[in-house]
Write a protein that holds these residues in place. Structure first.
Motif, PDB file in Angstrom:
ATOM      1  N   ILE A 110       0.868  -1.173   0.000  1.00 37.60           N
ATOM      2  CA  ILE A 110       0.000   0.000   0.000  1.00 37.60           C
ATOM      3  C   ILE A 110       0.907   1.225   0.000  1.00 37.60           C
ATOM      4  O   ILE A 110       1.643   1.462   0.958  1.00 37.60           O
ATOM      5  N   PHE A 112       1.222   4.660   0.580  1.00 39.40           N
ATOM      6  CA  PHE A 112       0.427   5.647   1.302  1.00 39.40           C
ATOM      7  C   PHE A 112       0.569   7.038   0.695  1.00 39.40           C
ATOM      8  O   PHE A 112      -0.368   7.836   0.743  1.00 39.40           O
ATOM      9  N   VAL A 161      -7.047   4.486  -0.050  1.00 36.25           N
ATOM     10  CA  VAL A 161      -5.686   4.165   0.387  1.00 36.25           C
ATOM     11  C   VAL A 161      -5.646   4.066   1.916  1.00 36.25           C
ATOM     12  O   VAL A 161      -5.037   3.144   2.475  1.00 36.25           O
ATOM     13  N   ARG A 164      -7.280   0.780   2.962  1.00 36.81           N
ATOM     14  CA  ARG A 164      -6.422  -0.388   2.745  1.00 36.81           C
ATOM     15  C   ARG A 164      -5.297  -0.439   3.776  1.00 36.81           C
ATOM     16  O   ARG A 164      -4.941  -1.519   4.273  1.00 36.81           O
TER      17      ARG A 164
END
Length: 228
Positions: A110, A112, A161, A164
């Motif tokens: 992920i 960020f 985002v 997740r």
């Protein structure tokens, strides 16, 4: 005595939270240290701000191209070991925008703060390769300004985002912070979503602020991960 290797072996799901210190061994400078990305700036947050992009797009482009692109950088042992661990049982939530976690083989990443190599036109939305952006930040067809898909100062993190990232933190029974001073929010605040029973640890050259009961592994992360 905390044993990171043993903790990883025992964990059901490992989430790594990573920062610039993970990529310095690949030749990419961090942000705030001597010789880092911001070392020659009086106001570092200005260079990577949405205001600077909007008001001075050519200056923004020149600074980003000069300072941030290292296309020949190769993943190091930290990226590779994290990939092997998380592909089996975990995820990586990273502040880094260099794409090296994926180049190192990680499948569950992920990003960020986005990715430098995701280039798009702000007018029409068309995507371009980064080589085009290195030459110019103007889309000739419509005059739109190209930009990398990274989160700038003054811009929000995309809700999906955040969702997740929070999911990856909540799943972890072992949460390991690596290569970050842990002072940039909202990234640092993600640790607040950790499970009450999760083991928390950090690998960094200097101590960082962590919740009570967390384990601090002081040292060079490349040396630490080489032993895993």
């Amino acid at each position: 005595m905390f044993d990171l290797k043993e903790a990883i072996a025992q964990a059901q799901f490992v989430t790594f939270m990573t920062g610039a210190g993970v990529s310095t061994a690949s030749g990419i400078p961090d942000y705030r240290s001597k010789g880092g990305l911001y070392s020659d700036l009086a106001s570092p947050e200005e260079a990577l701000s949405d205001d600077n992009l909007r008001l001075h797009h050519q200056a923004f482009h020149d600074w980003v191209v000069k300072k941030m692109y290292y296309p020949n950088a190769k993943p190091n042992v930290i990226h590779e070991k994290m990939a092997a661990i998380t592909n089996e049982k975990g995820a990586i939530v990273t502040q880094n925008v260099d794409g090296l976690h994926q180049k190192g083989g990680a499948k569950h990443v992920i990003e960020f703060h986005g990715n430098l190599y995701n280039i798009f036109c702000q007018t029409c939305g068309r995507h371009f390769d980064y080589q085009t952006y290195l030459k110019s930040d103007v889309h000739e067809a419509d005059g739109g300004v190209l930009r990398p898909g990274i989160v700038l100062y003054g811009e929000p993190i995309e809700p999906n985002v955040i969702a997740r990232a929070v999911s990856a933190i909540r799943q972890a029974d072992l949460l390991v912070v690596v290569g970050t001073s842990f002072q940039v929010y909202p990234f640092a605040g993600l640790i607040g979503y950790a499970r009450p029973d999760a083991v928390l640890a950090a690998v960094n050259r200097e101590p960082i602020a962590l919740p009570a009961g967390a384990h601090m592994v002081l040292g060079d992360a490349t040396a630490v991960f080489a032993k895993l």
